[in-house]
Design a protein around this motif. Structure first.
Motif, PDB file in Angstrom:
ATOM      1  N   GLY A  47      38.727 -67.678 -14.038  1.00 19.00           N
ATOM      2  CA  GLY A  47      38.697 -66.933 -15.603  1.00 19.00           C
ATOM      3  C   GLY A  47      38.775 -65.432 -15.564  1.00 19.00           C
ATOM      4  N   PRO A  48      38.859 -64.960 -16.590  1.00 23.48           N
ATOM      5  CA  PRO A  48      38.958 -63.239 -16.592  1.00 23.48           C
ATOM      6  C   PRO A  48      37.235 -63.190 -16.342  1.00 23.48           C
ATOM      7  CG  PRO A  48      39.374 -64.266 -18.594  1.00 23.48           C
ATOM      8  CD  PRO A  48      39.129 -65.506 -17.990  1.00 23.48           C
ATOM      9  N   ILE A  49      37.107 -61.964 -15.318  1.00 23.41           N
ATOM     10  CA  ILE A  49      35.874 -61.662 -15.052  1.00 23.41           C
ATOM     11  C   ILE A  49      35.068 -61.033 -15.898  1.00 23.41           C
ATOM     12  CG2 ILE A  49      36.799 -59.524 -13.929  1.00 23.41           C
ATOM     13  CD1 ILE A  49      34.592 -60.269 -11.490  1.00 23.41           C
ATOM     14  N   ALA A  50      35.886 -60.034 -16.902  1.00 20.39           N
ATOM     15  CA  ALA A  50      35.019 -59.359 -17.899  1.00 20.39           C
ATOM     16  C   ALA A  50      34.315 -60.261 -18.813  1.00 20.39           C
ATOM     17  CB  ALA A  50      35.871 -58.110 -18.387  1.00 20.39           C
ATOM     18  N   THR A  51      35.210 -61.286 -19.077  1.00 20.49           N
ATOM     19  CA  THR A  51      34.611 -62.134 -19.875  1.00 20.49           C
ATOM     20  C   THR A  51      33.402 -62.947 -19.465  1.00 20.49           C
ATOM     21  OG1 THR A  51      36.788 -62.472 -21.092  1.00 20.49           O
ATOM     22  CG2 THR A  51      35.353 -64.108 -21.877  1.00 20.49           C
ATOM     23  N   LYS A  52      33.613 -63.318 -18.377  1.00 19.29           N
ATOM     24  CA  LYS A  52      32.269 -64.039 -17.636  1.00 19.29           C
ATOM     25  C   LYS A  52      31.102 -63.164 -17.660  1.00 19.29           C
ATOM     26  CE  LYS A  52      35.266 -64.993 -14.246  1.00 19.29           C
ATOM     27  NZ  LYS A  52      35.654 -65.441 -12.787  1.00 19.29           N
ATOM     28  N   LEU A  53      31.355 -61.866 -17.212  1.00 15.96           N
ATOM     29  CA  LEU A  53      30.267 -60.843 -17.229  1.00 15.96           C
ATOM     30  C   LEU A  53      29.737 -60.729 -18.748  1.00 15.96           C
ATOM     31  CD1 LEU A  53      31.655 -58.121 -14.878  1.00 15.96           C
ATOM     32  CD2 LEU A  53      29.704 -59.692 -14.220  1.00 15.96           C
ATOM     33  N   ALA A  54      30.389 -60.703 -19.651  1.00 10.67           N
ATOM     34  CA  ALA A  54      29.958 -60.666 -21.022  1.00 10.67           C
ATOM     35  C   ALA A  54      29.001 -61.806 -21.456  1.00 10.67           C
ATOM     36  CB  ALA A  54      31.222 -60.395 -21.918  1.00 10.67           C
ATOM     37  N   ALA A  55      29.667 -63.046 -21.026  1.00 10.23           N
ATOM     38  CA  ALA A  55      28.839 -64.423 -21.494  1.00 10.23           C
ATOM     39  C   ALA A  55      27.620 -64.329 -20.782  1.00 10.23           C
ATOM     40  CB  ALA A  55      29.820 -65.399 -20.976  1.00 10.23           C
ATOM     41  N   TYR A  56      27.562 -63.937 -19.267  1.00 12.43           N
ATOM     42  CA  TYR A  56      26.324 -63.913 -18.675  1.00 12.43           C
ATOM     43  C   TYR A  56      25.324 -63.001 -19.266  1.00 12.43           C
ATOM     44  CZ  TYR A  56      22.589 -63.538 -15.132  1.00 12.43           C
ATOM     45  OH  TYR A  56      21.573 -63.268 -14.344  1.00 12.43           O
ATOM     46  N   LEU A  57      25.626 -61.724 -19.404  1.00  8.80           N
ATOM     47  CA  LEU A  57      24.856 -60.762 -20.157  1.00  8.80           C
ATOM     48  C   LEU A  57      24.349 -61.015 -21.349  1.00  8.80           C
ATOM     49  CD1 LEU A  57      26.629 -57.516 -18.804  1.00  8.80           C
ATOM     50  CD2 LEU A  57      24.474 -58.518 -17.884  1.00  8.80           C
ATOM     51  N   GLY A  58      24.990 -61.666 -22.362  1.00  9.63           N
ATOM     52  CA  GLY A  58      24.826 -62.276 -23.475  1.00  9.63           C
ATOM     53  C   GLY A  58      23.847 -63.324 -23.626  1.00  9.63           C
ATOM     54  N   TYR A  59      24.113 -64.416 -22.598  1.00  4.75           N
ATOM     55  CA  TYR A  59      23.103 -65.292 -22.350  1.00  4.75           C
ATOM     56  C   TYR A  59      21.890 -64.826 -21.774  1.00  4.75           C
ATOM     57  CZ  TYR A  59      21.282 -69.833 -20.650  1.00  4.75           C
ATOM     58  OH  TYR A  59      20.443 -70.788 -20.425  1.00  4.75           O
ATOM     59  N   ARG A  60      22.027 -64.102 -21.029  1.00  4.90           N
ATOM     60  CA  ARG A  60      20.646 -63.514 -20.260  1.00  4.90           C
ATOM     61  C   ARG A  60      19.809 -62.788 -21.351  1.00  4.90           C
ATOM     62  NH1 ARG A  60      19.376 -60.749 -14.683  1.00  4.90           N
ATOM     63  NH2 ARG A  60      17.388 -59.797 -15.164  1.00  4.90           N
ATOM     64  N   GLN A  61      20.217 -62.068 -22.527  1.00  2.00           N
ATOM     65  CA  GLN A  61      19.716 -61.537 -23.432  1.00  2.00           C
ATOM     66  C   GLN A  61      18.954 -62.539 -24.484  1.00  2.00           C
ATOM     67  OE1 GLN A  61      18.685 -58.286 -23.330  1.00  2.00           O
ATOM     68  NE2 GLN A  61      19.368 -58.580 -21.265  1.00  2.00           N
ATOM     69  N   LYS A  62      20.079 -63.420 -25.143  1.00  2.00           N
ATOM     70  CA  LYS A  62      19.483 -64.267 -26.185  1.00  2.00           C
ATOM     71  C   LYS A  62      20.227 -65.432 -25.932  1.00  2.00           C
ATOM     72  CE  LYS A  62      17.960 -60.815 -28.635  1.00  2.00           C
ATOM     73  NZ  LYS A  62      17.027 -60.807 -29.108  1.00  2.00           N
ATOM     74  N   ARG A  63      20.162 -66.128 -24.851  1.00  2.00           N
ATOM     75  CA  ARG A  63      20.733 -67.363 -24.557  1.00  2.00           C
ATOM     76  C   ARG A  63      22.179 -67.724 -25.098  1.00  2.00           C
ATOM     77  NH1 ARG A  63      18.106 -67.710 -20.383  1.00  2.00           N
ATOM     78  NH2 ARG A  63      15.799 -67.953 -20.534  1.00  2.00           N
ATOM     79  N   TRP A  64      22.420 -68.874 -25.784  1.00  2.00           N
ATOM     80  CA  TRP A  64      23.492 -69.474 -25.998  1.00  2.00           C
ATOM     81  C   TRP A  64      24.171 -68.545 -27.038  1.00  2.00           C
ATOM     82  CZ3 TRP A  64      26.434 -71.847 -22.851  1.00  2.00           C
ATOM     83  CH2 TRP A  64      25.888 -72.540 -21.808  1.00  2.00           C
ATOM     84  N   SER A  65      23.360 -68.221 -28.314  1.00  2.00           N
ATOM     85  CA  SER A  65      23.703 -67.268 -29.239  1.00  2.00           C
ATOM     86  C   SER A  65      24.342 -65.857 -28.755  1.00  2.00           C
ATOM     87  CB  SER A  65      22.638 -67.166 -30.472  1.00  2.00           C
ATOM     88  OG  SER A  65      21.734 -66.703 -29.907  1.00  2.00           O
ATOM     89  N   GLY A  66      23.550 -65.480 -27.918  1.00  2.00           N
ATOM     90  CA  GLY A  66      23.938 -64.020 -27.040  1.00  2.00           C
ATOM     91  C   GLY A  66      25.084 -64.002 -26.432  1.00  2.00           C
ATOM     92  N   ALA A  67      25.360 -65.349 -25.615  1.00  2.00           N
ATOM     93  CA  ALA A  67      26.571 -65.466 -25.118  1.00  2.00           C
ATOM     94  C   ALA A  67      27.740 -65.470 -25.901  1.00  2.00           C
ATOM     95  CB  ALA A  67      26.563 -66.640 -24.211  1.00  2.00           C
ATOM     96  N   CYS A  68      27.565 -66.010 -26.962  1.00  2.00           N
ATOM     97  CA  CYS A  68      28.965 -66.232 -27.971  1.00  2.00           C
ATOM     98  C   CYS A  68      29.041 -64.994 -28.521  1.00  2.00           C
ATOM     99  CB  CYS A  68      28.423 -67.334 -28.750  1.00  2.00           C
ATOM    100  SG  CYS A  68      28.436 -68.949 -28.411  1.00  2.00           S
ATOM    101  N   VAL A  69      28.070 -64.305 -28.899  1.00  2.00           N
ATOM    102  CA  VAL A  69      28.393 -63.043 -29.453  1.00  2.00           C
ATOM    103  C   VAL A  69      28.964 -61.918 -28.721  1.00  2.00           C
ATOM    104  CG1 VAL A  69      27.144 -60.912 -30.628  1.00  2.00           C
ATOM    105  CG2 VAL A  69      26.520 -63.119 -31.529  1.00  2.00           C
ATOM    106  N   ALA A  70      28.271 -61.940 -27.397  1.00  2.00           N
ATOM    107  CA  ALA A  70      28.823 -61.110 -26.304  1.00  2.00           C
ATOM    108  C   ALA A  70      30.403 -61.223 -26.105  1.00  2.00           C
ATOM    109  CB  ALA A  70      28.001 -61.033 -25.052  1.00  2.00           C
TER     110      ALA A  70
END
Length: 187
Positions: A47-70
């Motif tokens: 998959g696209p690397i930038a999207t995976k990084l965004a999902a991880y960083l969002g998840y790390r900050q605010k769990r699933w809601s952060g991952a979705c928003v990121a």
């Protein structure tokens, strides 16, 4: 992530330095070493690397809601731009200039894919050694072309192998370090 989606031009790999700047230097969500580890894992997954990084960083900050928003913040600018550009291309698709531009993209994509495949192969040989890297390439070819296994299946097989291999290697290193410690104390 909205900033990386807006300003990151040229695809995922070209966006990585911008994501790193935001995550490591600006917001200090993680260290440079942690970012390198996350980047290595993201590179190993499909998959696209930038999207995976965004999902991880969002998840790390605010769990699933952060991952979705990121993820949404990162891909929304591109999605909107695609809708605008596809609409424009549809409108002008009969134009010889647009047809020439589209035809010119095909060889560029082929070269980019060939370059990426070469770089992945080069990294595999560098990390695994020539013999084992070549064996993995041959095994991949056999599974994909001769046995017609779906690419996702090949990826899952190699990920499973990598997980088992890394566990065994970690246990081996731990066991070896314990033996060296024992001989140091006994010697």
């Amino acid at each position: 992530m909205l900033r990386t989606g807006l300003l990151g031009y040229g695809g995922g790999p070209s966006t990585i330095p911008l994501i790193r700047h935001e995550a490591v230097e600006r917001y200090q969500w993680l260290s440079g070493e942690e970012f390198g580890e996350v980047l290595a894992i993201a590179n190993a997954l499909p998959g696209p690397i930038a999207t995976k990084l965004a999902a991880y960083l969002g998840y790390r900050q605010k769990r699933w809601s952060g991952a979705c928003v990121a993820v949404l913040a990162h891909i929304l600018p591109t999605c909107l731009a695609m809708v605008v550009f596809v609409s424009a291309i549809s409108t002008f698709s009969g134009s010889r200039v647009v047809q020439g531009m589209i035809a010119a993209v095909v060889p560029v994509v082929a070269v980019m894919l060939a370059t990426m495949a070469y770089e992945f192969g080069e990294k595999a040989v560098k990390g695994l050694g020539l013999a084992f890297g070549a064996a993995c390439i041959v095994i991949s070819y056999v599974l994909l072309e001769l046995l017609r296994l779906h690419p996702a299946g090949v990826i899952v097989l190699f990920l499973a192998y990598g997980a088992v291999h890394s566990r065994i290697a970690a246990l081996w290193r731990k066991n070896r370090a314990g033996k060296e410690k024992d001989t140091h104390w006994n010697g």
